[in-house]
Design a protein around this motif. Structure first.
Motif, short mmCIF file in Angstrom:
data_model
loop_
_atom_site.label_atom_id
_atom_site.label_comp_id
_atom_site.label_asym_id
_atom_site.label_seq_id
_atom_site.Cartn_x
_atom_site.Cartn_y
_atom_site.Cartn_z
N LYS A 287 4.40 9.63 7.65
CA LYS A 287 5.36 9.51 8.59
C LYS A 287 5.24 8.41 9.53
O LYS A 287 6.17 7.71 10.06
CB LYS A 287 6.00 10.62 9.35
CG LYS A 287 7.08 10.43 10.37
CD LYS A 287 7.62 11.92 10.75
CE LYS A 287 8.66 11.34 11.61
NZ LYS A 287 9.56 12.36 12.37
N GLY A 288 4.11 8.51 10.05
CA GLY A 288 3.61 7.46 11.20
C GLY A 288 3.76 5.86 10.46
O GLY A 288 4.28 4.87 11.35
N VAL A 289 3.61 5.71 9.38
CA VAL A 289 3.53 4.52 8.61
C VAL A 289 5.27 4.31 8.71
O VAL A 289 5.72 2.99 8.76
CB VAL A 289 2.58 4.19 7.42
CG1 VAL A 289 3.19 3.17 6.54
CG2 VAL A 289 1.26 4.47 7.48
N ASN A 290 5.82 4.99 7.84
CA ASN A 290 7.42 4.70 7.86
C ASN A 290 7.99 4.62 9.19
O ASN A 290 8.68 3.58 9.38
CB ASN A 290 7.79 6.20 7.19
CG ASN A 290 7.42 6.52 5.88
OD1 ASN A 290 7.04 5.80 4.97
ND2 ASN A 290 7.40 7.76 5.57
N VAL A 291 7.64 5.24 10.04
CA VAL A 291 8.39 5.07 11.50
C VAL A 291 7.98 3.52 12.09
O VAL A 291 8.55 2.64 12.53
CB VAL A 291 8.13 6.06 12.46
CG1 VAL A 291 8.72 5.84 13.81
CG2 VAL A 291 8.72 7.54 12.04
N VAL B 116 0.68 -1.14 -0.12
CA VAL B 116 0.05 -0.06 0.00
C VAL B 116 1.00 1.18 -0.13
O VAL B 116 0.62 2.26 -0.67
CB VAL B 116 -1.00 0.02 1.15
CG1 VAL B 116 -1.72 1.47 1.20
CG2 VAL B 116 -1.98 -1.22 1.23
N ALA B 117 1.85 1.29 0.63
CA ALA B 117 2.84 2.47 0.92
C ALA B 117 3.60 2.65 -0.26
O ALA B 117 3.91 3.78 -0.97
CB ALA B 117 3.81 2.10 1.88
N LEU B 118 3.86 1.61 -1.37
CA LEU B 118 4.33 1.80 -2.66
C LEU B 118 3.18 2.53 -3.53
O LEU B 118 3.63 3.39 -4.40
CB LEU B 118 4.73 0.48 -3.25
CG LEU B 118 6.13 -0.28 -2.71
CD1 LEU B 118 6.34 -1.38 -3.34
CD2 LEU B 118 7.28 0.60 -2.82
N LEU C 284 -3.80 3.89 5.50
CA LEU C 284 -3.22 4.41 4.44
C LEU C 284 -3.90 4.21 3.24
O LEU C 284 -4.10 5.01 2.40
CB LEU C 284 -1.93 3.77 4.52
CG LEU C 284 -0.80 4.19 3.33
CD1 LEU C 284 -0.62 5.64 3.49
CD2 LEU C 284 0.43 3.26 3.53
N LYS C 285 -4.65 3.21 3.12
CA LYS C 285 -5.42 2.78 2.15
C LYS C 285 -6.51 4.11 1.68
O LYS C 285 -6.83 4.45 0.52
CB LYS C 285 -6.37 1.42 2.14
CG LYS C 285 -5.59 0.21 1.80
CD LYS C 285 -6.45 -0.89 1.97
CE LYS C 285 -5.72 -2.04 1.90
NZ LYS C 285 -6.71 -3.55 2.02
N GLY D 54 1.98 10.35 -4.47
CA GLY D 54 2.45 11.26 -3.69
C GLY D 54 2.07 11.48 -1.99
O GLY D 54 2.09 12.30 -1.36
N VAL D 55 1.96 10.16 -1.72
CA VAL D 55 1.45 10.06 -0.40
C VAL D 55 2.41 9.34 0.18
O VAL D 55 2.94 8.10 -0.01
CB VAL D 55 0.09 9.04 -0.04
CG1 VAL D 55 -0.13 8.90 1.33
CG2 VAL D 55 -1.02 9.92 -0.80
#
Length: 542
Positions: free
Chosen positions: A56-60, A44-46, A94-95, A52-53
């Protein structure tokens, strides 16, 4: 259970009944399930980055959760249940953001739609069904490279997490962790694609170590040569193990003026060299050696013990009531300090007897990171030109319990007196207290720092190569590395990405590397297994 991510895996093949590290099958399955959930979040992050999304919460979270599966970090099944459920919440949130930005938030099956079971037994069963052995791959070599990439990502996540705590981050690192995790279930990736990803993992790890170096030195100053007592001071005591400098700072701040002396253990030893930490008068000395000796050393420590990052082992009943964990570390039944208020640790230290008398033991020197060594680069270059220094050896990496690791002690002891040994990580404890003398005022044994300070060693090598007008592989420098867990894997991938050749690795080669992959590493990078100290010294020096 199937786990072979560390060097001490059973029979050099895999742990299938119980982890050599103490990991139980249920935790192994939950870790595999967490990675599976993270693959879905990464997919989903990809798609999010495509429109363009980037959250940071997902990244960390991704970094922290990946780090939690690294060897000797977290053994508490309840915490993995929480990680898995939180991962799915992040994924669904995130979705919604991806959909709102015009991206494709519809996924048909697989980890991006996975829903965790409600009970522990069912979660474990789900984990067993998505074990790392089930990853799609066209052949055994591709699967081997997927696992190499996964284990490298765990190391990257560890260093990037340490750096983020210090305010240092890079979108490029976050993006690659998601890219690498998503690759685990991509059936189209063949050996050439995966080899490229593995080397890119090394590139990204270099960036993560650079960020961590900037965070550590920016907050605490560049390490300086410092003598560290190995004895004890009469008084109450706290022992801090692991790697995290912020945790060390907080425990020093919170225990100041309370009549407590703070000691380091394991990879915390190099923290004595940082000006921002050594300024505390109650920051006294170093106790014990490497992580695998906790069972012998911790029962003898008369104070409270704090584990800050990976390297925890099963605590004995004799000290279960005065060992604490923080950050990502966890063990069932051990009190966890989640909010960084270390009052319980301090109160426990005040109740325990502490050291009843001074013990004036030996001392060791730390603080020879890149800033210090490059400060005398001219002297080093002259010593090489004048043939006072014939060769440099970087002898470092992870320590472990195998008797074969005595090779590293013998290597350092037998290295000729016109050679210099740089060392880093807990592998140094095989020889860290030996007096090797000096060459024209330059100590023959230079402690570069923690495992992440491989970045310092790389900077030293690059600067010397530039000064001599040659490539790193043409320097009179040999790397003799020991590995145990996945941060060491990430560092090795960094060295391969940089094109460093003729690395000697031991005490055994990774079980997850197939003969064909090993053959490629030998052909392209001249990677060698260690043999004996005498044979390897002869081969290197002639």
């Amino acid at each position: 259970m199937f786990c072979y991510q560390c060097e001490q895996t059973a029979k050099g093949e895999a742990c299938t009944v119980l982890g050599v590290c103490g990991k139980k099958p249920d935790v192994a399955a939950l870790q595999d399930l967490l990675i599976y959930a993270l693959v879905g979040l990464s997919q989903v992050a990809l798609e999010g980055r495509r429109v363009g999304v980037s959250d940071k919460g997902v990244n960390v979270f991704t970094q922290q959760a990946t780090f939690a599966t690294l060897t000797n970090v977290d053994f508490d099944p309840s915490r993995f249940v929480a990680w898995i459920n939180e991962c799915v919440k992040h994924r669904e949130a995130l979705k919604a953001k991806v959909k709102a930005s015009g991206g494709n938030a519809e996924f048909s099956g697989g980890p991006a739609t996975f829903q965790p079971a409600s009970g522990l037994a069912d979660l474990v069963k789900q984990g067993e069904e998505v074990a790392i052995t089930t990853y799609p791959a066209p052949d055994a070599d591709a699967l081997s490279l997927k696992h190499t990439l996964l284990f490298g990502l765990k190391g990257v996540a560890a260093y990037a997490d340490h750096a983020e705590i210090l305010g240092q981050e890079d979108e490029k690192v976050y993006a690659f962790v998601h890219e690498g995790l998503a690759a685990m279930l991509d059936p189209k990736l063949a050996v050439p694609d995966l080899l490229s990803l593995v080397l890119k993992c090394g590139e990204i790890n270099l960036r993560a170590m650079e960020l961590l170096d900037a965070g550590n030195t920016g907050r605490y100053g560049h390490p300086v040569p410092t003598k560290v007592p190995l004895g004890a001071k009469k008084g109450k005591a706290i022992l801090v193990s692991g790697h995290d400098l912020v945790d060390m700072e907080l425990i020093l701040q919170q225990s100041e003026g309370k009549g407590i002396y703070v000691y380091t253990h394991g990879e915390m030893l190099p923290t004595h060299g940082y000006p921002g930490l050594k300024k505390y008068p109650h920051f006294y000395g170093h106790y014990g050696t490497a992580w695998q000796n906790q069972g012998k050393e911790f029962p003898q420590f008369p104070g409270a013990i704090l584990m800050t990052t990976n390297c925890i082992q099963k605590p004995a009943e004799t000290y279960m009531d005065h060992i604490f964990t923080t950050g990502l570390v966890g063990w069932p039944g051990v009190r966890h300090i989640a909010d960084k208020d270390f009052t319980p640790v301090i109160e426990k230290a005040l109740k325990l007897p502490g050291f009843t008398e001074d013990s004036n033991g030996r001392s060791v020197m730390v603080g020879f990171a890149h800033n210090t060594v490059l400060g005398v680069a001219g002297q080093i270059i002259e010593a090489v030109k004048n043939k006072q220094i014939r060769h440099f050896f970087l002898v470092g990496g992870c320590d472990g319990a195998k008797a074969s690791r005595n090779y590293y002690t013998e290597f350092v002891e037998k290295a000729p007196k016109d050679t210099v040994v740089l060392t880093l990580a807990c592998g140094k404890f095989k020889f860290f207290d030996k007096d090797l003398g000096d060459i024209g005022g330059i100590p023959r044994l230079l402690d570069v720092g923690q495992c992440n300070d491989a970045y310092s060693a790389i900077q030293i090598a690059a600067a010397l190569a530039k000064a001599f007008g040659i490539g790193i592989n043409d320097l009179p420098l040999s790397m003799i590395l020991s590995w145990y867990e996945q941060k060491a894997v990430a560092i090795l991938l960094t060295l391969l990405y940089l094109g460093v050749k003729d690395i000697r690795l031991g005490p055994s080669l990774p079980a997850f590397v197939t003969p064909n992959v090993l053959d490629a590493l030998v052909k392209n990078f001249d990677l060698k297994p260690i043999t004996s100290a005498e044979e390897d010294l002869k081969a290197i020096l002639g």
